[in-house]
Design a protein around this motif. Sequence first.
Motif, PDB file in Angstrom:
ATOM      1  N   THR A   4       0.827  -1.196   0.000  1.00  0.00           N
ATOM      2  CA  THR A   4       0.000   0.000   0.000  1.00  0.00           C
ATOM      3  C   THR A   4       0.863   1.249   0.000  1.00  0.00           C
ATOM      4  OG1 THR A   4      -1.740  -1.145   1.208  1.00  0.00           O
ATOM      5  CG2 THR A   4      -1.803   1.251   1.240  1.00  0.00           C
ATOM      6  N   ASN A   5       1.894   1.266   0.850  1.00  0.00           N
ATOM      7  CA  ASN A   5       2.778   2.425   0.893  1.00  0.00           C
ATOM      8  C   ASN A   5       3.499   2.615  -0.431  1.00  0.00           C
ATOM      9  OD1 ASN A   5       2.074   2.933   3.512  1.00  0.00           O
ATOM     10  ND2 ASN A   5       3.807   1.814   4.410  1.00  0.00           N
ATOM     11  N   SER A   6       3.889   1.487  -1.049  1.00  0.00           N
ATOM     12  CA  SER A   6       4.572   1.577  -2.332  1.00  0.00           C
ATOM     13  C   SER A   6       3.664   2.175  -3.394  1.00  0.00           C
ATOM     14  CB  SER A   6       5.031   0.175  -2.761  1.00  0.00           C
ATOM     15  OG  SER A   6       5.599   0.219  -4.052  1.00  0.00           O
ATOM     16  N   THR A   7       2.385   1.779  -3.357  1.00  0.00           N
ATOM     17  CA  THR A   7       1.431   2.321  -4.319  1.00  0.00           C
ATOM     18  C   THR A   7       1.267   3.817  -4.126  1.00  0.00           C
ATOM     19  OG1 THR A   7       0.234   0.228  -4.363  1.00  0.00           O
ATOM     20  CG2 THR A   7      -0.939   2.161  -5.151  1.00  0.00           C
ATOM     21  N   ALA A   8       1.216   4.250  -2.849  1.00  0.00           N
ATOM     22  CA  ALA A   8       1.046   5.669  -2.572  1.00  0.00           C
ATOM     23  C   ALA A   8       2.222   6.481  -3.083  1.00  0.00           C
ATOM     24  CB  ALA A   8       0.866   5.882  -1.067  1.00  0.00           C
ATOM     25  N   GLN A   9       3.410   5.872  -3.129  1.00  0.00           N
ATOM     26  CA  GLN A   9       4.601   6.597  -3.550  1.00  0.00           C
ATOM     27  C   GLN A   9       4.780   6.645  -5.055  1.00  0.00           C
ATOM     28  OE1 GLN A   9       7.755   4.626  -1.439  1.00  0.00           O
ATOM     29  NE2 GLN A   9       7.035   5.277   0.580  1.00  0.00           N
ATOM     30  N   THR A  10       3.894   5.981  -5.812  1.00  0.00           N
ATOM     31  CA  THR A  10       4.035   5.986  -7.266  1.00  0.00           C
ATOM     32  C   THR A  10       3.509   7.263  -7.891  1.00  0.00           C
ATOM     33  OG1 THR A  10       1.892   4.900  -7.581  1.00  0.00           O
ATOM     34  CG2 THR A  10       3.832   3.485  -7.346  1.00  0.00           C
ATOM     35  N   GLY A  11       2.910   8.132  -7.082  1.00  0.00           N
ATOM     36  CA  GLY A  11       2.382   9.381  -7.620  1.00  0.00           C
ATOM     37  C   GLY A  11       0.957   9.283  -8.102  1.00  0.00           C
ATOM     38  N   VAL A  12       0.204   8.285  -7.649  1.00  0.00           N
ATOM     39  CA  VAL A  12      -1.197   8.176  -8.028  1.00  0.00           C
ATOM     40  C   VAL A  12      -1.986   9.284  -7.354  1.00  0.00           C
ATOM     41  CG1 VAL A  12      -3.259   6.731  -7.913  1.00  0.00           C
ATOM     42  CG2 VAL A  12      -1.039   5.689  -8.360  1.00  0.00           C
ATOM     43  N   HIS A  13      -2.779  10.010  -8.126  1.00  0.00           N
ATOM     44  CA  HIS A  13      -3.537  11.137  -7.589  1.00  0.00           C
ATOM     45  C   HIS A  13      -4.997  11.046  -8.039  1.00  0.00           C
ATOM     46  CE1 HIS A  13       0.124  13.140  -6.262  1.00  0.00           C
ATOM     47  NE2 HIS A  13       0.644  12.924  -7.460  1.00  0.00           N
ATOM     48  N   PRO A  14      -5.914  11.546  -7.217  1.00  0.00           N
ATOM     49  CA  PRO A  14      -7.317  11.596  -7.628  1.00  0.00           C
ATOM     50  C   PRO A  14      -7.543  12.757  -8.581  1.00  0.00           C
ATOM     51  CG  PRO A  14      -7.081  12.638  -5.509  1.00  0.00           C
ATOM     52  CD  PRO A  14      -5.717  12.082  -5.873  1.00  0.00           C
ATOM     53  N   ARG A  15      -8.750  12.883  -9.074  1.00  0.00           N
ATOM     54  CA  ARG A  15      -9.101  14.058  -9.872  1.00  0.00           C
ATOM     55  C   ARG A  15      -8.885  15.311  -9.035  1.00  0.00           C
ATOM     56  NH1 ARG A  15     -14.629  14.527 -11.394  1.00  0.00           N
ATOM     57  NH2 ARG A  15     -15.212  13.265  -9.582  1.00  0.00           N
ATOM     58  N   PRO A  16      -8.453  16.414  -9.644  1.00  0.00           N
ATOM     59  CA  PRO A  16      -8.164  17.639  -8.876  1.00  0.00           C
ATOM     60  C   PRO A  16      -9.318  18.092  -7.998  1.00  0.00           C
ATOM     61  CG  PRO A  16      -7.320  17.841 -11.100  1.00  0.00           C
ATOM     62  CD  PRO A  16      -8.094  16.561 -11.075  1.00  0.00           C
ATOM     63  N   VAL A  17     -10.563  17.863  -8.457  1.00  0.00           N
ATOM     64  CA  VAL A  17     -11.708  18.342  -7.692  1.00  0.00           C
ATOM     65  C   VAL A  17     -11.773  17.693  -6.315  1.00  0.00           C
ATOM     66  CG1 VAL A  17     -13.309  16.581  -8.586  1.00  0.00           C
ATOM     67  CG2 VAL A  17     -14.190  18.779  -7.781  1.00  0.00           C
ATOM     68  N   VAL A  18     -11.282  16.459  -6.199  1.00  0.00           N
ATOM     69  CA  VAL A  18     -11.366  15.755  -4.922  1.00  0.00           C
ATOM     70  C   VAL A  18     -10.589  16.503  -3.836  1.00  0.00           C
ATOM     71  CG1 VAL A  18     -10.821  13.606  -3.713  1.00  0.00           C
ATOM     72  CG2 VAL A  18     -11.728  13.534  -6.040  1.00  0.00           C
ATOM     73  N   GLY A  19      -9.447  17.034  -4.196  1.00  0.00           N
ATOM     74  CA  GLY A  19      -8.644  17.774  -3.227  1.00  0.00           C
ATOM     75  C   GLY A  19      -9.271  19.090  -2.807  1.00  0.00           C
ATOM     76  N   ARG A  20     -10.205  19.598  -3.625  1.00  0.00           N
ATOM     77  CA  ARG A  20     -10.845  20.880  -3.307  1.00  0.00           C
ATOM     78  C   ARG A  20     -12.152  20.711  -2.544  1.00  0.00           C
ATOM     79  NH1 ARG A  20      -9.390  21.736  -8.874  1.00  0.00           N
ATOM     80  NH2 ARG A  20     -11.572  21.434  -9.504  1.00  0.00           N
ATOM     81  N   LEU A  21     -12.623  19.494  -2.414  1.00  0.00           N
ATOM     82  CA  LEU A  21     -13.918  19.275  -1.774  1.00  0.00           C
ATOM     83  C   LEU A  21     -13.834  19.475  -0.268  1.00  0.00           C
ATOM     84  CD1 LEU A  21     -15.139  16.025  -3.583  1.00  0.00           C
ATOM     85  CD2 LEU A  21     -15.930  18.368  -3.985  1.00  0.00           C
ATOM     86  N   PRO A  22     -14.886  20.046   0.324  1.00  0.00           N
ATOM     87  CA  PRO A  22     -14.942  20.057   1.791  1.00  0.00           C
ATOM     88  C   PRO A  22     -15.143  18.637   2.293  1.00  0.00           C
ATOM     89  CG  PRO A  22     -17.022  20.812   0.858  1.00  0.00           C
ATOM     90  CD  PRO A  22     -16.073  20.665  -0.298  1.00  0.00           C
ATOM     91  N   LYS A  23     -14.749  18.397   3.486  1.00  0.00           N
ATOM     92  CA  LYS A  23     -14.880  17.064   4.074  1.00  0.00           C
ATOM     93  C   LYS A  23     -16.197  16.965   4.841  1.00  0.00           C
ATOM     94  CE  LYS A  23     -10.774  15.861   2.640  1.00  0.00           C
ATOM     95  NZ  LYS A  23     -10.454  17.104   1.912  1.00  0.00           N
ATOM     96  N   TYR A  24     -16.946  15.913   4.573  1.00  0.00           N
ATOM     97  CA  TYR A  24     -18.191  15.708   5.314  1.00  0.00           C
ATOM     98  C   TYR A  24     -17.862  15.300   6.741  1.00  0.00           C
ATOM     99  CZ  TYR A  24     -22.902  14.236   6.510  1.00  0.00           C
ATOM    100  OH  TYR A  24     -24.131  14.113   7.113  1.00  0.00           O
ATOM    101  N   ALA A  25     -18.452  15.979   7.694  1.00  0.00           N
ATOM    102  CA  ALA A  25     -18.190  15.686   9.107  1.00  0.00           C
ATOM    103  C   ALA A  25     -19.454  15.119   9.733  1.00  0.00           C
ATOM    104  CB  ALA A  25     -17.749  16.950   9.833  1.00  0.00           C
TER     105      ALA A  25
END
Length: 373
Positions: A4-25
């Motif tokens: 899992t850590n190796s996969t995270a280090q490959t540079g996989v990223h979500p669509r840009p909009v995901v990073g801009r979304l507010p977090k549901y609490a």
Amino acid sequence: MTETNSTAQTGVHPRPVVGRLPKYAAGKPPAAVPGLESFKLSSNENPLGPVPAVLEVLHQAVGVHRYPDTTCTLLRTALGRFLDVPAEDVVTGAGSLGALNQILAAFAGQNDDGGQDEVVYAWRSFEAYPICVGLAGAKSVQVPVLADGRHDLDAMAAAVTDKTRVVLLCTPNNPTGPALGARETEDFINRVPSDVVVVVDEAYQEFVRMDGAVDGVQLYRRHPNVIVLRTFSKAHGLAGLRVGYSVSQPGITGYLRAAATPFAVSGIAEQAAVASLENYGEVVERVQSLVDERDRVTAGLKQLGWDIPEAQGNFVWLPLGPDTQEFAALAESRGLSLRAFGDEGVRVSIGEVEANTRFLEICAAHTKEPRRS
């Protein structure tokens, strides 16, 4: 874990909009406080739970190894009778939120030319709206609510452009509490182009006691672009089973079914919802007991001199501004979990009698009363 850590280090990223979304609490459970029973007043849940007939259905449930009817024929038929609408005009979803996602998937998103559709809604309103709109690929157009927590329908009408595809009306508005009136909503719809979908989100409709309140089902009968959203999560006490639905005319329902997630409503949830409708008189009694508690709470707040928006859901809104977190922490220290929204205010669900009484005691001890902007 290494993989899992190796996969995270490959540079996989979500669509840009995901990073801009507010977090549901989601509402937090209450903290344990020695000597006190703790209560959760943070999620607008029905503390009374479902009626006994529903519990019997759940107790006797079988067939979980089979897929449910993807169109929920039994429930749609029951709702057709209950609402006096054609069963074909009902589309089910995993809660009213699931039904909303179907609407956005069908009518608002990113177009082939890369342009974004716009979705207009009041703010602050249901915190999932910007998340759902963003994930659909559309652009949120947020119109501030008035000082009394009501929708500013004039400003919302002015915000509609040729890019607008959907307008969301949350009534009663979560978290501020006021409901929309029938006449003002009808006037608003008449000001919106007929090719714009108007969603009347009535998750708390059963708790409304305001004279002249809007009834989304009546609007849907008159306006082909209106979609009504309702749920079994609140009044019926089925939040954990995820049953919601929309009602709209045939020119819309086909698109919603095309956008629906297959098997979103389980067979057990469908049977429970039907049983609740068949025993609706008992549901009404439970809802009325919560409305009576809501009225007791709001009367107590008024006696304290607190100025809060009109409460038409199963919650009250305290516009505490910069004192929001302080009040939430005070409540937590007394065994109550509330839903705090940044530095805007606190939403408090109507819960058990003891919980509501303790909430009023906390308010009496808090010297910084709510203020309207």
